[in-house]
Motif scaffolding. Sequence first.
Motif, PDB file in Angstrom:
ATOM      1  N   GLU A  29       9.902  -9.763  11.781  1.00 55.22           N
ATOM      2  CA  GLU A  29       8.824  -9.621  12.705  1.00 55.22           C
ATOM      3  C   GLU A  29       8.182  -7.926  12.627  1.00 55.22           C
ATOM      4  OE1 GLU A  29       8.374 -10.509  17.224  1.00 55.22           O
ATOM      5  OE2 GLU A  29      10.004  -8.595  16.871  1.00 55.22           O
ATOM      6  N   ARG A  30       9.099  -7.165  12.029  1.00 58.36           N
ATOM      7  CA  ARG A  30       8.595  -5.737  12.173  1.00 58.36           C
ATOM      8  C   ARG A  30       7.774  -5.486  10.829  1.00 58.36           C
ATOM      9  NH1 ARG A  30      12.686  -1.018  14.434  1.00 58.36           N
ATOM     10  NH2 ARG A  30      12.853  -1.934  16.510  1.00 58.36           N
ATOM     11  N   ILE A  31       8.302  -6.175   9.724  1.00 55.29           N
ATOM     12  CA  ILE A  31       7.440  -6.037   8.387  1.00 55.29           C
ATOM     13  C   ILE A  31       6.233  -6.782   8.495  1.00 55.29           C
ATOM     14  CG2 ILE A  31       7.720  -6.870   5.981  1.00 55.29           C
ATOM     15  CD1 ILE A  31       9.509  -4.457   6.571  1.00 55.29           C
ATOM     16  N   ASP A  32       6.335  -8.126   9.305  1.00 59.50           N
ATOM     17  CA  ASP A  32       5.011  -8.641   9.228  1.00 59.50           C
ATOM     18  C   ASP A  32       4.026  -8.123   9.871  1.00 59.50           C
ATOM     19  OD1 ASP A  32       6.034 -10.705   7.796  1.00 59.50           O
ATOM     20  OD2 ASP A  32       6.684 -12.007   9.672  1.00 59.50           O
ATOM     21  N   TYR A  33       4.471  -7.279  11.182  1.00 62.71           N
ATOM     22  CA  TYR A  33       3.528  -6.589  12.244  1.00 62.71           C
ATOM     23  C   TYR A  33       2.690  -5.519  11.453  1.00 62.71           C
ATOM     24  CZ  TYR A  33       1.721  -3.751  16.045  1.00 62.71           C
ATOM     25  OH  TYR A  33       0.918  -3.065  16.779  1.00 62.71           O
ATOM     26  N   TYR A  34       3.094  -4.950  10.438  1.00 62.48           N
ATOM     27  CA  TYR A  34       2.594  -4.224   9.685  1.00 62.48           C
ATOM     28  C   TYR A  34       1.709  -4.922   8.315  1.00 62.48           C
ATOM     29  CZ  TYR A  34       4.599  -0.589  12.742  1.00 62.48           C
ATOM     30  OH  TYR A  34       4.972   0.097  13.744  1.00 62.48           O
ATOM     31  N   VAL A  45       7.361   0.856   7.977  1.00 59.59           N
ATOM     32  CA  VAL A  45       7.827  -0.125   7.008  1.00 59.59           C
ATOM     33  C   VAL A  45       9.107   0.305   6.486  1.00 59.59           C
ATOM     34  CG1 VAL A  45       7.488  -1.546   5.020  1.00 59.59           C
ATOM     35  CG2 VAL A  45       5.658  -1.390   6.701  1.00 59.59           C
ATOM     36  N   LEU A  46       9.017   1.720   5.898  1.00 55.60           N
ATOM     37  CA  LEU A  46      10.139   2.272   5.244  1.00 55.60           C
ATOM     38  C   LEU A  46      11.506   2.642   6.134  1.00 55.60           C
ATOM     39  CD1 LEU A  46       8.792   4.729   2.386  1.00 55.60           C
ATOM     40  CD2 LEU A  46       9.703   2.228   2.090  1.00 55.60           C
ATOM     41  N   SER A  47      11.129   2.722   7.410  1.00 53.38           N
ATOM     42  CA  SER A  47      12.240   2.918   8.290  1.00 53.38           C
ATOM     43  C   SER A  47      13.058   1.724   8.459  1.00 53.38           C
ATOM     44  CB  SER A  47      11.712   3.342   9.612  1.00 53.38           C
ATOM     45  OG  SER A  47      10.970   2.442  10.333  1.00 53.38           O
ATOM     46  N   VAL A  48      12.174   0.529   8.453  1.00 48.61           N
ATOM     47  CA  VAL A  48      13.050  -0.884   8.464  1.00 48.61           C
ATOM     48  C   VAL A  48      13.947  -0.973   7.044  1.00 48.61           C
ATOM     49  CG1 VAL A  48      12.684  -3.201   8.584  1.00 48.61           C
ATOM     50  CG2 VAL A  48      11.347  -1.638   9.817  1.00 48.61           C
TER      51      VAL A  48
END
Length: 424
Positions: A83-88, A115-118
């Motif tokens: 979800e977080r990756i897709d959000y950006y 993105v890199l934090s994930v």
Amino acid sequence: MIDRKIAPAFKQVETINLIKAAPAVLDNGIPVYVVNSGDQGMVRIELIFNNVNWNVVKPLQAFATNSMITEGTSTLSAFKIAERIDYYGAFLQNDYNYDVSSVTVYSLGKHLDHVLSVVKEVITDAIFPEEELETFKTNQKQKLLVNLEKNDFVARRTFNNALFGETLYGYNIEAADYDRLTREELVEYFHLAYQPKNCSILVSGHVDDSVLNLLNKYFGRNWDKSLSVAKNVFSFAVQTGDSYFIERPEAIQSALRVGQISINRAHPDFPALQVLNTILGGYFGSRLMANIREDKGYTYGIGSALVSLQHSGYFFIASEVGAEVATATMTEIESEIKILQTELVTEEELSLVKNYMLGAFLGSLENAFSHADKFKNIWFSGLDYDYYDRYIRTVREIKPDTLLELARFYLNFDSLNKVIVGKK
């Protein structure tokens, strides 16, 4: 008016300019290679880890760890990561091959910090949830069961095992290997392999100072735990030409695999042998295609290739043919190899192949990412960009008598391993 009955004139490719990877180093010593090109703001970051500590008792460790690395961390579920990756608008993928495993992210530079934090959490805090592992094992066993019904899959694994035996390159995975796989094995391998001393980073696209600063922020600092690992090292002797036949009476088509251990990209003969391979079966106009597809009608397609691995290389010919003509196809393959060993390639055919190879090389350089892929080819082989200079020079200058010598030295049909799955 253009006379479309006349083929347009063509010229040999004169120059091929590669965007060379520039080296850098993060604060904790991780090497970074930068292929900077383009102005679209898109970046691809590949975190590459050597496969280590191969153990035939735990054959799935590296593959399963890489496959499941995005299935959850101590604070993020697999769903939350996606979800977080897709959000950006980014894309995260994990890839495994015999020699290395990688985690790759595509992202716009303006979102890279988030993105890199994930990604950092994924490669430092993956937990491999038991429930997800059971799902993975079930899916992989089902996939294996389906593949074992395919003649070409069985031929490929039989061939690889014949060449490389019970090593990483040749081990035949069975369903029981998945049954024995445990979460503890994955956690063990994760902490051994996914660490700074075993990591290299390749970044390509629109790479400015802000991108490098972010790489240092997430991967160059506060990530310095290092354990001793043994990088996989293998050596193999060329096998004698054994034959393997796996009968499947109901088969409509038989899968064929012919070849042997050969040289890899680090060998000086590799570019010249690629020319010979292209003539034999390396493109749609090859001799194998002309004979076995176009003339005999035994198959829809047949091809040959040279595969370069870090610790070895191999040559193979592969096809699926009508079940009743498998033996006849083997005879034609032998015939084509013997022709290469006894007759000079004509200048006309060689010129066509040279133009094809140089054009294909040039056509493969579409963007910064493809230039980065070219760097990986030489980097994994311990080479530098001089390799491509030698490759281009060899393709342009190679002579028919050199190809004759190569065919006699490297292509002995009697010494090739031969696999047929289906009917003879």
